[in-house]
Design a protein around this motif. Structure first.
Motif, short mmCIF file in Angstrom:
data_model
loop_
_atom_site.label_atom_id
_atom_site.label_comp_id
_atom_site.label_asym_id
_atom_site.label_seq_id
_atom_site.Cartn_x
_atom_site.Cartn_y
_atom_site.Cartn_z
N MET A 1 0.82 -1.21 0.00
CA MET A 1 0.00 0.00 0.00
C MET A 1 0.85 1.26 0.00
SD MET A 1 -3.13 -0.90 2.57
CE MET A 1 -2.06 -1.39 3.91
N ALA A 2 2.16 1.09 0.14
CA ALA A 2 3.02 2.26 0.18
C ALA A 2 2.85 3.08 -1.08
CB ALA A 2 4.47 1.85 0.34
N GLY A 3 2.75 4.37 -0.90
CA GLY A 3 2.62 5.26 -2.03
C GLY A 3 1.20 5.45 -2.52
N THR A 4 0.26 4.66 -2.02
CA THR A 4 -1.13 4.82 -2.43
C THR A 4 -1.67 6.13 -1.89
OG1 THR A 4 -1.42 2.44 -2.37
CG2 THR A 4 -3.42 3.77 -2.32
N ARG A 5 -2.38 6.85 -2.73
CA ARG A 5 -2.91 8.14 -2.30
C ARG A 5 -4.41 8.17 -2.59
NH1 ARG A 5 0.90 11.38 -0.67
NH2 ARG A 5 -0.29 13.29 -0.86
N VAL A 6 -5.13 7.39 -1.81
CA VAL A 6 -6.58 7.35 -1.89
C VAL A 6 -7.11 7.70 -0.51
CG1 VAL A 6 -8.61 5.94 -2.30
CG2 VAL A 6 -6.56 5.60 -3.68
N SER A 7 -8.03 8.64 -0.41
CA SER A 7 -8.53 9.07 0.88
C SER A 7 -10.02 8.85 0.97
CB SER A 7 -8.22 10.55 1.07
OG SER A 7 -8.68 11.01 2.30
N TYR A 8 -10.50 8.44 2.17
CA TYR A 8 -11.92 8.33 2.44
C TYR A 8 -12.62 7.36 1.50
CZ TYR A 8 -10.60 12.38 5.06
OH TYR A 8 -9.95 13.22 5.90
N GLY A 9 -11.96 6.26 1.18
CA GLY A 9 -12.59 5.25 0.36
C GLY A 9 -12.44 5.53 -1.12
N ALA A 10 -13.12 4.75 -1.93
CA ALA A 10 -13.04 4.92 -3.37
C ALA A 10 -14.37 4.50 -3.98
CB ALA A 10 -11.90 4.08 -3.94
N THR A 11 -14.51 4.74 -5.26
CA THR A 11 -15.76 4.45 -5.93
C THR A 11 -16.17 2.99 -5.74
OG1 THR A 11 -15.24 6.12 -7.57
CG2 THR A 11 -16.95 4.54 -8.13
N VAL A 12 -17.42 2.77 -5.38
CA VAL A 12 -17.95 1.42 -5.23
C VAL A 12 -19.10 1.24 -6.21
CG1 VAL A 12 -17.22 1.20 -2.85
CG2 VAL A 12 -19.42 2.23 -3.33
N ASP A 13 -19.85 0.17 -6.09
CA ASP A 13 -20.98 -0.11 -6.96
C ASP A 13 -22.10 0.86 -6.56
OD1 ASP A 13 -19.16 -2.17 -6.87
OD2 ASP A 13 -20.51 -3.55 -5.89
N VAL A 110 -15.29 21.04 3.47
CA VAL A 110 -13.84 20.92 3.23
C VAL A 110 -13.26 20.23 4.46
CG1 VAL A 110 -11.67 22.11 2.79
CG2 VAL A 110 -13.80 23.00 1.82
N ILE A 111 -12.53 19.14 4.23
CA ILE A 111 -12.01 18.31 5.31
C ILE A 111 -10.53 18.06 5.10
CG2 ILE A 111 -14.23 17.19 5.77
CD1 ILE A 111 -13.40 14.89 3.99
N PRO A 112 -9.82 17.56 6.11
CA PRO A 112 -8.41 17.22 5.92
C PRO A 112 -8.25 16.05 4.96
CG PRO A 112 -8.94 17.41 8.26
CD PRO A 112 -10.25 17.38 7.52
N TRP A 113 -7.18 16.09 4.20
CA TRP A 113 -6.80 14.96 3.35
C TRP A 113 -5.98 13.98 4.18
CZ3 TRP A 113 -7.55 12.85 -1.37
CH2 TRP A 113 -6.63 11.89 -1.80
N VAL A 114 -6.25 12.69 4.02
CA VAL A 114 -5.49 11.65 4.72
C VAL A 114 -5.02 10.63 3.69
CG1 VAL A 114 -5.59 9.81 6.45
CG2 VAL A 114 -6.83 11.95 6.84
N ASP A 115 -3.73 10.35 3.68
CA ASP A 115 -3.19 9.33 2.78
C ASP A 115 -3.59 7.94 3.26
OD1 ASP A 115 -1.93 10.98 0.98
OD2 ASP A 115 -0.04 10.99 2.05
N GLY A 116 -3.91 7.08 2.33
CA GLY A 116 -4.24 5.70 2.67
C GLY A 116 -5.10 5.08 1.60
N ILE A 117 -5.67 3.95 1.91
CA ILE A 117 -6.54 3.24 0.99
C ILE A 117 -7.79 2.80 1.72
CG2 ILE A 117 -5.39 1.01 1.44
CD1 ILE A 117 -5.91 0.34 -1.54
N GLY A 118 -8.92 2.88 1.05
CA GLY A 118 -10.18 2.47 1.67
C GLY A 118 -10.14 1.01 2.07
N GLY A 119 -10.68 0.71 3.23
CA GLY A 119 -10.62 -0.66 3.75
C GLY A 119 -11.33 -1.68 2.88
#
Length: 309
Positions: A1-13, A110-119
């Protein structure tokens, strides 16, 4: 997951949006209402209820895309500052609260950006790494709620009030799940509904504790918990459904052990929690067409619920 820059989840169905929410609209709203925050706007995700955009390097914009869920942003704006005082994990507390306009009829943040990947994009085995951390977060959150806490009619309530809806959903899955799977899910649901309901004060609840609502840091630990639109008060078993929604048996055992170290529990609480996992897991599975992260998340939850451990 290193380097992944997705915050607050990602597109789902996702369901169809009620209006187009794109980066041009997001940028115009920021420039008009918060000019000091204006900067490059980049699309990140079109989620179930909200669109997410990155704003510069440090911020994000969260905008409802469906009218039915527009008020959920208002819940977050009202309650996240108070909930942040309860927990150590940084929450997406709004930095700026956008107002409805003629060109966009909903509140937005407007919220803080957090680096990570949606669970939802992480395997159950990898999620086990944060089992004790999530248990600690929920134990801290689960304190008596304010008298004016929002009411959610489908979360935190006595399970018997949801029985007709859950049985109808399971009936509707007859073509997608095997008969023995449906029987196992019904048994888990019925066992929970037959237990004594939560006694004592209504506790603060996240309300929607599935893996898509956590962000996992490159280290594998939780970076944040997101999407508090369903925040409510009631039976903590709703949130403790996470034990089956997120983890393998090893992670589930660690989660249950840690929560029980921090909060008084009994066997009935975990029976109700498993029933809530049936509710939330099958909701995710039923809402999808069988492909994508939402379907996978629901399928994983069902598999964990049917394990004999």
């Amino acid at each position: 997951m290193a380097g992944t820059r997705v915050s607050y989840g990602a597109t789902v169905d996702i369901p169809h949006a009620d209006l187009t929410v794109d980066e041009d609209l997001a940028a115009r709203l920021v420039r008009a209402q918060f000019p000091a925050l204006a900067g490059p706007v980049t699309p990140v995700a079109q989620g179930w209820d909200n669109a997410l955009f990155r704003l510069g390097d440090e911020l994000a914009i969260r905008m409802p895309r469906r009218e039915v869920a527009a008020h959920l942003i208002e819940h977050e704006q009202r309650w996240l500052p108070e909930l942040q005082r309860l927990v150590a994990l940084p929450l997406p507390v709004p930095i700026a609260e956008g107002r409805p306009t003629a060109g966009y009829p909903f509140a937005w943040s407007v919220i803080p950006w957090v680096d990570g990947i949606g669970g939802a994009h992480v395997s159950p085995h990898a999620r086990d790494a944060y089992a004790r951390q999530l248990a600690g977060f929920l134990a801290a959150l689960h304190v008596p709620a304010s008298a004016d806490a929002p009411h959610n009619p489908v979360r935190g309530v006595p399970l018997v009030t949801r029985a007709a809806a859950i049985h109808a959903r399971l009936d509707g899955l007859a073509g997608r799940l095997a008969a023995d799977e449906l029987a196992g899910l019904r048994a888990a649901w019925d066992a929970g509904a037959a237990t004594a309901p939560h006694k004592g004060p209504a506790l603060w609840l996240h309300g929607d504790p599935h893996p898509g609502n956590v962000v996992v840091a490159p280290s594998g630990r939780l970076a944040t918990v997101v999407d508090f639109g369903d925040v409510t008060a009631g039976d903590p078993a709703t949130d403790l459904a996470a034990a089956w929604l997120h983890f393998t048996p090893a992670g589930r055992a660690a989660f249950i052990e840690r929560y029980s170290e921090l909060r008084a529990t009994d066997a009935a609480l975990w029976v109700r929690a498993r029933a809530w996992a049936v509710s939330i897991g099958t909701s995710a599975f039923a809402a999808s067409d069988g492909s994508g992260p939402m379907a996978r998340m629901g399928r994983e939850a069902i598999e964990q619920l049917l394990r004999q451990d």
